[in-house]
Motif scaffolding. Structure first.
Motif, PDB file in Angstrom:
ATOM      1  N   THR A   1      13.318 -15.406  38.463  1.00 37.42           N
ATOM      2  CA  THR A   1      13.471 -14.188  37.661  1.00 37.42           C
ATOM      3  C   THR A   1      13.349 -12.932  38.506  1.00 37.42           C
ATOM      4  O   THR A   1      13.899 -11.899  38.145  1.00 37.42           O
ATOM      5  CB  THR A   1      12.450 -14.108  36.496  1.00 37.42           C
ATOM      6  OG1 THR A   1      11.139 -13.888  37.031  1.00 37.42           O
ATOM      7  CG2 THR A   1      12.452 -15.373  35.656  1.00 37.42           C
TER       8      THR A   1
ATOM      9  N   LEU B   1       4.207  -0.132  34.148  1.00 34.11           N
ATOM     10  CA  LEU B   1       5.409  -0.116  34.969  1.00 34.11           C
ATOM     11  C   LEU B   1       5.329   1.073  35.900  1.00 34.11           C
ATOM     12  O   LEU B   1       5.039   2.191  35.466  1.00 34.11           O
ATOM     13  CB  LEU B   1       6.655  -0.021  34.085  1.00 34.11           C
ATOM     14  CG  LEU B   1       8.002  -0.132  34.792  1.00 34.11           C
ATOM     15  CD1 LEU B   1       8.148  -1.461  35.520  1.00 34.11           C
ATOM     16  CD2 LEU B   1       9.131   0.020  33.784  1.00 34.11           C
TER      17      LEU B   1
ATOM     18  N   MET C   1      17.611  -1.730  32.587  1.00 37.83           N
ATOM     19  CA  MET C   1      18.924  -2.358  32.534  1.00 37.83           C
ATOM     20  C   MET C   1      20.005  -1.332  32.228  1.00 37.83           C
ATOM     21  O   MET C   1      21.082  -1.363  32.808  1.00 37.83           O
ATOM     22  CB  MET C   1      18.935  -3.470  31.475  1.00 37.83           C
ATOM     23  CG  MET C   1      18.218  -4.726  31.894  1.00 37.83           C
ATOM     24  SD  MET C   1      18.829  -5.451  33.428  1.00 37.83           S
ATOM     25  CE  MET C   1      20.458  -5.993  32.951  1.00 37.83           C
TER      26      MET C   1
ATOM     27  N   CYS D   1      16.869 -13.044  41.114  1.00 36.77           N
ATOM     28  CA  CYS D   1      18.206 -12.709  40.597  1.00 36.77           C
ATOM     29  C   CYS D   1      18.359 -11.200  40.528  1.00 36.77           C
ATOM     30  O   CYS D   1      17.695 -10.541  39.739  1.00 36.77           O
ATOM     31  CB  CYS D   1      18.414 -13.306  39.204  1.00 36.77           C
ATOM     32  SG  CYS D   1      19.906 -12.654  38.419  1.00 36.77           S
TER      33      CYS D   1
ATOM     34  N   ARG E   1       0.491  -3.427  29.357  1.00 36.65           N
ATOM     35  CA  ARG E   1       1.799  -3.170  29.950  1.00 36.65           C
ATOM     36  C   ARG E   1       1.687  -2.027  30.940  1.00 36.65           C
ATOM     37  O   ARG E   1       0.978  -1.050  30.707  1.00 36.65           O
ATOM     38  CB  ARG E   1       2.817  -2.783  28.877  1.00 36.65           C
ATOM     39  CG  ARG E   1       3.315  -3.980  28.109  1.00 36.65           C
ATOM     40  CD  ARG E   1       4.340  -3.518  27.107  1.00 36.65           C
ATOM     41  NE  ARG E   1       4.395  -4.455  25.993  1.00 36.65           N
ATOM     42  CZ  ARG E   1       5.353  -5.354  25.827  1.00 36.65           C
ATOM     43  NH1 ARG E   1       6.328  -5.434  26.688  1.00 36.65           N
ATOM     44  NH2 ARG E   1       5.344  -6.164  24.793  1.00 36.65           N
TER      45      ARG E   1
ATOM     46  N   ILE F   1       8.745  -9.029  31.103  1.00 39.32           N
ATOM     47  CA  ILE F   1       9.325 -10.333  31.430  1.00 39.32           C
ATOM     48  C   ILE F   1      10.841 -10.352  31.288  1.00 39.32           C
ATOM     49  O   ILE F   1      11.490 -11.276  31.738  1.00 39.32           O
ATOM     50  CB  ILE F   1       8.719 -11.487  30.606  1.00 39.32           C
ATOM     51  CG1 ILE F   1       8.799 -11.185  29.119  1.00 39.32           C
ATOM     52  CG2 ILE F   1       7.298 -11.787  31.021  1.00 39.32           C
ATOM     53  CD1 ILE F   1       8.601 -12.414  28.275  1.00 39.32           C
ATOM     54  N   GLU F   2      11.391  -9.338  30.670  1.00 42.95           N
ATOM     55  CA  GLU F   2      12.831  -9.333  30.462  1.00 42.95           C
ATOM     56  C   GLU F   2      13.534  -8.656  31.634  1.00 42.95           C
ATOM     57  O   GLU F   2      13.200  -7.532  31.989  1.00 42.95           O
ATOM     58  CB  GLU F   2      13.172  -8.575  29.178  1.00 42.95           C
ATOM     59  CG  GLU F   2      12.560  -9.176  27.926  1.00 42.95           C
ATOM     60  CD  GLU F   2      13.210 -10.497  27.541  1.00 42.95           C
ATOM     61  OE1 GLU F   2      14.442 -10.556  27.552  1.00 42.95           O
ATOM     62  OE2 GLU F   2      12.470 -11.449  27.262  1.00 42.95           O
ATOM     63  N   HIS F   3      14.524  -9.324  32.180  1.00 41.70           N
ATOM     64  CA  HIS F   3      15.409  -8.728  33.191  1.00 41.70           C
ATOM     65  C   HIS F   3      14.647  -8.177  34.391  1.00 41.70           C
ATOM     66  O   HIS F   3      15.060  -7.193  34.984  1.00 41.70           O
ATOM     67  CB  HIS F   3      16.250  -7.609  32.573  1.00 41.70           C
ATOM     68  CG  HIS F   3      16.849  -7.979  31.261  1.00 41.70           C
ATOM     69  ND1 HIS F   3      17.780  -8.979  31.129  1.00 41.70           N
ATOM     70  CD2 HIS F   3      16.629  -7.513  30.007  1.00 41.70           C
ATOM     71  CE1 HIS F   3      18.119  -9.097  29.851  1.00 41.70           C
ATOM     72  NE2 HIS F   3      17.433  -8.235  29.155  1.00 41.70           N
ATOM     73  N   VAL F   4      13.555  -8.811  34.746  1.00 38.24           N
ATOM     74  CA  VAL F   4      12.703  -8.236  35.794  1.00 38.24           C
ATOM     75  C   VAL F   4      13.432  -8.227  37.142  1.00 38.24           C
ATOM     76  O   VAL F   4      13.202  -7.370  37.989  1.00 38.24           O
ATOM     77  CB  VAL F   4      11.332  -8.965  35.830  1.00 38.24           C
ATOM     78  CG1 VAL F   4      11.480 -10.421  36.189  1.00 38.24           C
ATOM     79  CG2 VAL F   4      10.373  -8.271  36.752  1.00 38.24           C
ATOM     80  N   GLY F   5      14.382  -9.171  37.325  1.00 31.11           N
ATOM     81  CA  GLY F   5      15.116  -9.232  38.586  1.00 31.11           C
ATOM     82  C   GLY F   5      15.924  -7.985  38.893  1.00 31.11           C
ATOM     83  O   GLY F   5      16.273  -7.742  40.045  1.00 31.11           O
ATOM     84  N   ILE F   6      16.190  -7.203  37.875  1.00 28.95           N
ATOM     85  CA  ILE F   6      16.988  -6.009  38.104  1.00 28.95           C
ATOM     86  C   ILE F   6      16.260  -5.044  39.041  1.00 28.95           C
ATOM     87  O   ILE F   6      16.876  -4.242  39.735  1.00 28.95           O
ATOM     88  CB  ILE F   6      17.356  -5.323  36.766  1.00 28.95           C
ATOM     89  CG1 ILE F   6      18.701  -4.610  36.904  1.00 28.95           C
ATOM     90  CG2 ILE F   6      16.303  -4.354  36.291  1.00 28.95           C
ATOM     91  CD1 ILE F   6      19.860  -5.526  37.196  1.00 28.95           C
TER      92      ILE F   6
ATOM     93  N   VAL G   1       2.183 -11.638  32.822  1.00 29.30           N
ATOM     94  CA  VAL G   1       3.098 -11.707  33.950  1.00 29.30           C
ATOM     95  C   VAL G   1       3.057 -10.384  34.705  1.00 29.30           C
ATOM     96  O   VAL G   1       3.175  -9.313  34.120  1.00 29.30           O
ATOM     97  CB  VAL G   1       4.533 -11.997  33.470  1.00 29.30           C
ATOM     98  CG1 VAL G   1       5.495 -12.035  34.653  1.00 29.30           C
ATOM     99  CG2 VAL G   1       4.585 -13.315  32.707  1.00 29.30           C
TER     100      VAL G   1
ATOM    101  N   THR H   1      11.275   1.994  31.068  1.00 30.62           N
ATOM    102  CA  THR H   1      11.627   0.655  30.590  1.00 30.62           C
ATOM    103  C   THR H   1      13.138   0.491  30.438  1.00 30.62           C
ATOM    104  O   THR H   1      13.617  -0.613  30.233  1.00 30.62           O
ATOM    105  CB  THR H   1      10.969   0.338  29.237  1.00 30.62           C
ATOM    106  OG1 THR H   1      11.495   1.220  28.250  1.00 30.62           O
ATOM    107  CG2 THR H   1       9.471   0.492  29.310  1.00 30.62           C
ATOM    108  N   ARG H   2      13.888   1.596  30.540  1.00 29.01           N
ATOM    109  CA  ARG H   2      15.346   1.497  30.347  1.00 29.01           C
ATOM    110  C   ARG H   2      16.032   1.107  31.660  1.00 29.01           C
ATOM    111  O   ARG H   2      17.005   1.728  32.088  1.00 29.01           O
ATOM    112  CB  ARG H   2      15.907   2.826  29.836  1.00 29.01           C
ATOM    113  CG  ARG H   2      15.212   3.341  28.604  1.00 29.01           C
ATOM    114  CD  ARG H   2      15.809   2.773  27.331  1.00 29.01           C
ATOM    115  NE  ARG H   2      14.948   3.089  26.189  1.00 29.01           N
ATOM    116  CZ  ARG H   2      15.243   2.789  24.933  1.00 29.01           C
ATOM    117  NH1 ARG H   2      16.360   2.169  24.645  1.00 29.01           N
ATOM    118  NH2 ARG H   2      14.422   3.090  23.965  1.00 29.01           N
TER     119      ARG H   2
END
Lengths: 154, 618, 417
Positions: A93, C352, C401, A96, C350, C370-375, C327, C398-399
């Motif tokens: 995760t 960031l 993506m 990527c 939380r 946990i969402e789209h953390v690879g970005i 996480v 948080t925006r």
């Protein structure tokens, strides 16, 4: 000829039918939070962008997996998570660079788009034809896959 | 199943949140959403209570199909006793909040009592907490949305909130979710404000499932989606032009209430129509309409997302409005434009942005401004009263200024915020208020569409098109064409539409789906998903039961037959132009027949036999 | 051409596979010091928690994978390298000649040289053998002390709690995972652990381990003694370069390499935890000791060993950690940029933190995301100029993506009417 998902974002209305269909197939419930395809809303621009894994050739999720829980499906070109092998370490995760493989806290494994084994539900569910499943060379996918690899290597 | 069978009861006085099981016996009788919440409300509050007191309750509720992949299945409703009318209020909204609530595992939230200081409710799946909202109070809907997203670090949090209008006592204040979808009518936002409840923020990741027959559900919803796609209205007209497809149509049939209903056709209609929204502006060569948008699971996507010309006088020095946002629906364009005589599309769009930004019903707001303009025209209202505002029909400047004042609750805006009935009474001309039971009627003139007269007169939440949209039959010919100028058969038409709509509003689906779907198309979707056996006849009966329940609530609240009427203008002043020229609404020819068909006494009270038949008790 | 790969971890195995694809006829020898098939240390915590068995830790799952790819796996330990003669000396198998050599010998845990640190019941958790020792002692209700709350310590923490042991953690620094998280993030993590019944002692240093009558106790410098049935040492690792002493190969904290992962000796490359490779963010050469870097090194080194002249852009130092359901992740230069955005919701666990140089993301930390953390990696690695999207991120980080998609697809005013 391998096929791939091709997204025409300008046709998207943000209805999330793709997320519903995707999550239903993957989780057995309608649950956008667990969808492998996501629609992002650009409120101020009045635009929507469906977004999912491009199944890139240099699939970093696959390469970094310490337990070979992500494999290439030669029939579809999809990089698929093998649920029984994934230990939930989440290294994929962060590896990527497109953010398209996510940890599923309920199932304690990662999930990603597997193109539904070659018959993607998101494509069938989209009411406006914004998500298409086309031959890879029609979509510029080979270019995109190469680009995805280059980003990391060069 | 599709119901989660769980209710969250939030007592704001005591600061407690308590889960409880859904009354499934009631669900079998009243489905969900509008019907089921009305049942709870009727069972739990005194119909005579002051709507803005702690005795009133506010129910946010989903339907059994909300959150599923059935097309349009993202709806939720807010049910309470309405402060604008004193009648039962049920406001229905799309967007994404309803589905999120269902995904979090809740069918319904019941708010009771009143918090000592501002609070918001945060729901994350099973967890629900009442949290302080002092920093949110005094903020707009848009600011509140951004602040809560930042605070909770979650872009997918779905938020319903009131704006400043509600806080300042606007009686038609809305609850706005997802920035520009609204439980808009009857002042449900004012009730929320009276409870010191600023917002509800929901994140649900549990999913909606447990369907009775999943394969059949997928099959029946797919077939139903095909019907929507193939219909000229839901497959083409609505996605292309939105509800604004109607502006030119209704103008042509001479049923477009203009300048507070003093005329039935508007010479500026073309300029503010759905067609005009798509044409490049002369100024910046861009169209008003940026894109259409769908609510959760909606395959119609009638929603308008608009952008105002940056050089337009309303926003040229306000970059915060340069982005796209929720654009004009037909009723809003009518109220803000036609009814006030304003034909400046971008000015209407800006006023509509303000209605979203601070949470007010554009129909009641626009119609109240229209009434104020008529008062101003005859001199009953002066510049001294308005604080300098020159309320001339056709003045875009006056409209947007009025919107700004009402949104913020400043100056004359405080008076406009009370609605046209109170305003017109105060200034000595109650006949200028185009309301029934205190609520402004929308964009269909009952002189040109007779069935809409009966619709408005008998609507349980005060004048409204969404209680029985006979326009569908009388103008669009769906499902069958009837003559809009005739009264024959309209009592039955209205009754049927009322009952069908009550059922649809209780399932989680959008009433616009009924342009292409009958209950026979809806029932299989519900039946495949839900416990119980559902067919069209049972749904129709549930709809009738719901209608009678609402009626009994209103009767108990003190409404009588004499409230089932229309503004004098609609009954006595003939339409001046168009196909309906010379016509008034002939309500008297329809109402007694309607009572009879309903199984009510001549006084409009359900008989014992009717109550028994519908299971409302002896 | 004979390729010899020393070390059968992720770097070594990845390298062997890439060589096979690139040079179908090459001879490949993969030498691992442990008696097991090549396995992943990353997976050991999951063996510890009982989620997988030993086979579940194996790097490759297909039976006969190495044989099928004509990769000869040798279980042995290198004692010396002779670069001039292209020869490697093995403890059991004697001398092996190589054309190209990859040093991927990884790292070993540092066991502090303190009284009692060799006692029975004191283990690192580095090998399958260690894991088996720990499993034998970590019964439900047993008392365990974990020395070190760094990345590895924190990965073990969850596994130990899952086994039902009563856990205390001792960390020398003033916070948990100081090399991965800042004070705020580490504070959240600590609060989270404590709320889940794990005692955390920071700024606490182990002075000795007592063993009296079969009972262990961790003695701290502050005088406290923590009783234990089991003590696990996770006090850091060091690169396995001892056998390179005297070989003439340049060594610092790891084997020094150039941008082609080539060491100072001809035909000898290094990869993974033993390798002091190029850091993407700093341009400097550092040991990362993380799985993604090991794989990246292995793959690139292999290509270079096969004569492809590919320079390494550098690896991003990054980590992700799941501590009892919380996480956290960090990327790149999380501890400093020219501009930053920071948002925290302590009640919701939380946090960031984004670091920028101009309008380019250079580092990030996230707790509870946990969402789209690879970005975050994507934004850092692509050096994407965010333009107007940076302002939006500064307003609401948080925006991510939207910022990525918006900036990479140049979404601006749009109309499709």
């Amino acid at each position: 000829m391998l096929k791939s998902l091709h997204i025409e974002a300008e046709k998207c209305t943000g209805c999330l039918q793709c997320e519903l269909a995707c999550s239903y197939r993957g989780e057995g419930v309608f649950n956008p939070a667990k969808s492998r395809i996501r629609v992002f809303t650009f409120h101020d621009e009045g635009r929507f962008a469906p977004y999912t894994c491009t199944q890139c050739a240099e699939a970093w999720c696959l390469h970094v997996c310490p337990v070979e829980a992500i494999i290439d499906n030669p029939a579809t070109g999809a990089k698929e998570v093998v649920a029984g092998r994934c230990v939930g370490c989440k290294v994929c995760t962060i590896a990527c660079p497109f953010g398209t493989i996510n940890y599923n806290q309920d199932r304690k494994i990662v999930h990603k788009c597997d193109m539904c084994g070659g018959d993607p539900e998101c494509v069938k569910s989209c009411p406006t034809g914004a998500i298409l499943f086309l031959d890879a060379d029609q979509t510029g996918l080979s270019r995109m896959r190469k680009y995805a690899g280059q980003q990391i290597h060069s | 199943m599709a119901w989660t069978e769980k209710i969250l009861r939030v007592n704001l006085t005591q600061g407690t949140v308590t889960p409880e099981p859904l009354n499934m016996d009631w669900a079998m009788q009243y489905l969900g959403q509008r019907g089921l919440a009305s049942k709870y409300l009727a069972a739990e509050i005194d119909p005579k209570c002051d709507p803005l007191s702690a005795d009133n309750k506010l129910i946010m509720t989903t339907g059994p199909l909300t959150g599923t992949s059935a097309s349009t299945a993202g709806r939720y409703s807010v049910v309470t006793k309405g402060p604008l009318t004193g009648a039962i209020a049920c406001s229905n909204s799309g967007g994404f909040l309803g589905a999120e609530l269902k995904n979090a595992g809740w069918d319904m939230i019941i708010f009771e009592g009143r918090a000592k200081s501002p609070v918001y409710l945060y729901v994350e799946n099973e967890t629900a907490e009442i949290r302080p909202a002092d920093a949110l109070w005094g903020r707009t809907v848009w600011e509140t949305d951004a602040m809560l997203h930042r605070k909770h670090q979650d872009p997918l949090l779905r938020i319903a909130t009131i704006g400043r209008a509600a806080e300042k006592g606007c009686l038609y204040a809305a609850i706005v979710n997802d920035l520009h979808r609204a439980a808009g009518r009857s002042g449900v936002g004012a009730v929320m404000a009276s409870k010191n409840l600023k917002a509800v923020a929901v994140r649900g990741t549990r999913g909606v499932g447990n369907l009775k027959d999943p394969a059949r559900f997928l099959q029946s919803t797919a077939a139903a989606k095909k019907l929507l796609a193939e219909s000229g209205v839901t497959g083409k007209g609505l996605p292309t032009f939105g509800t604004q497809v109607l502006m030119n149509v209704i103008n042509e049939v001479g049923a477009l209430p203009t300048r507070n209903g003093s005329a039935v056709q508007f010479d500026g209609a073309r300029d503010i129509s759905g067609e005009a929204m798509r044409e490049p502006r002369k100024t910046d060569h861009r169209p008003n309409l940026t894109t259409n948008a769908g609510c959760f699971a909606c395959t119609i996507a009638c929603g308008r997302i608009s952008t105002v010309d940056r050089g337009h006088f309303t926003i040229s020095n306000k970059p915060e409005y340069w982005g796209a946002s929720g654009g004009l629906e037909y009723e809003a364009a009518w109220a803000l434009g036609t009814d006030t005589g304003v034909s400046d599309l971008d000015a209407l769009t800006y006023a509509n942005f303000l209605c979203n930004e601070d949470g007010m019903d554009p129909i009641s707001f626009g119609a109240t401004v229209a009434a104020a303009m008529e008062l101003y025209q005859i001199g009953a209202l002066t510049k001294t009263d308005t604080g300098g505002l020159e309320l001339n029909f056709g003045s875009a400047e006056a409209l947007v200024r009025a919107a700004e004042l009402t949104a913020k609750g400043e100056g004359f805006g405080l008076e406009l915020g009370l609605g046209s009935k109170r305003l017109c009474a105060k200034y000595g001309h109650p006949e200028f208020s185009m309301t029934v039971k205190g609520q402004e009627f929308p964009a269909y003139d009952p002189r040109g569409i007779q069935g809409m007269g009966l619709t408005y007169a008998t609507s349980n939440r005060g004048a409204c098109h969404l209680r029985s949209y006979t326009v569908s039959s009388e103008i669009l010919g769906l499902p069958v064409k009837t003559d809009p100028l005739a009264t024959e058969g309209k009592a039955e038409l209205v009754k049927t539409f009322q009952d069908v709509t009550a059922a649809v509003d209780s399932i989680g689906l959008c009433v616009f789906s009924t342009f292409a779907w009958s209950l026979a198309d809806i029932a299989p979707q519900l039946d495949a998903a839900c416990k119980g056996e559902w067919n069209a006849a049972r749904l129709l009966e549930a709809g009738e039961r719901i209608w009678n329940l609402e009626r009994e609530f209103n009767n108990a609240a003190g409404f009588t037959k004499k409230d089932d009427t229309l503004p004098e203008r609609m009954l006595k002043e003939p339409a001046g132009t168009g196909p309906a020229k010379g016509k008034v609404n002939n309500l008297a020819a329809m109402l007694p027949e309607y009572y009879k068909l309903r199984g009510w006494t001549e006084e409009g009270v359900p008989t014992a036999a009717t109550r028994r038949r519908l299971g409302l008790g002896a | 051409m004979r390729h010899v790969i020393l070390g059968a971890g992720p770097a070594g195995v990845s390298a062997a596979e890439i060589i096979r694809v690139t040079e179908p006829d090459a001879e490949i020898k993969l030498i691992g010091a442990e008696p097991e098939p090549p396995y992943s240390r990353m997976a050991l915590p999951y063996l510890l928690s009982g989620r997988i068995d030993a086979a579940g830790t194996h790097l490759r799952k297909t039976p006969g994978h190495y044989a099928a790819n004509r990769i000869e796996v040798i279980h042995d330990r290198a004692t010396r390298v002779d670069p001039a003669n292209h020869t490697l000396m093995l403890a059991a198998n004697g001398n092996i000649r190589f054309d190209k050599l990859l040093i991927a010998t990884g790292a070993s845990p540092i066991i502090p040289a303190l009284p009692g640190s060799d006692s029975e019941g004191v283990y690192p958790c580095w090998t399958l053998a260690d894991a088996r020792n720990i499993i034998a002692r970590a019964k439900a209700g047993a008392k365990a002390v974990l020395i070190g709350a760094g990345f590895i310590g924190c990965i073990l923490l969850e596994a130990l709690v899952t086994r039902g042991v009563r856990l205390q953690v001792v960390e020398m620094a003033d916070r948990m995972i100081p090399r991965m998280l800042d004070r705020t993030a580490a504070g959240l993590l600590r609060q989270w652990c404590e709320s889940h019944g794990v005692a955390i002692h920071t700024s606490a240093k182990l002075s000795a381990i007592d063993q009296t009558a079969g009972r262990l106790a961790a003695q701290l410098e502050n005088g406290r003694a923590l009783k234990a049935d089991l003590i696990i040492i996770a006090a850091g690792v060091r690169a396995n370069t001892q056998f390179l002493q005297g070989s003439g190969i340049d060594i610092d904290t790891g084997a020094l390499v150039n941008a082609h992962l080539h060491t100072s000796a001809e035909d000898i490359y290094a990869a993974g935890d033993v390798c002091q490779g190029r850091d993407f963010s700093t341009g400097q050469y550092d040991v990362h000791a993380i799985q993604p870097t090991a794989v990246e090194h292995g793959r690139l080194a292999a290509l270079n060993m096969c004569g492809r002249n590919i320079a390494h852009q550098g690896s991003i130092n990054m980590n992700v950690l799941d501590t009892l359901g919380l996480v956290s992740a960090s990327f790149g230069q999380w501890d400093g940029g020219s501009d930053s955005a920071e948002f925290s919701d302590p009640a919701g666990y939380r946090y960031l933190n984004l670091q920028f140089q101009e309008d380019v993301l250079t580092g990030a930390q996230a707790v509870g995301l946990i969402e789209h953390v690879g970005i975050l990696r994507g934004l850092i690695q692509s050096r994407l100029r965010l333009g107007k999207w940076q302002a939006r991120l500064l307003h609401d980080p948080t925006r991510l993506m939207e910022a990525y998609i918006g900036a990479s697809r140049n979404i601006s005013f749009f109309s499709r009417v």
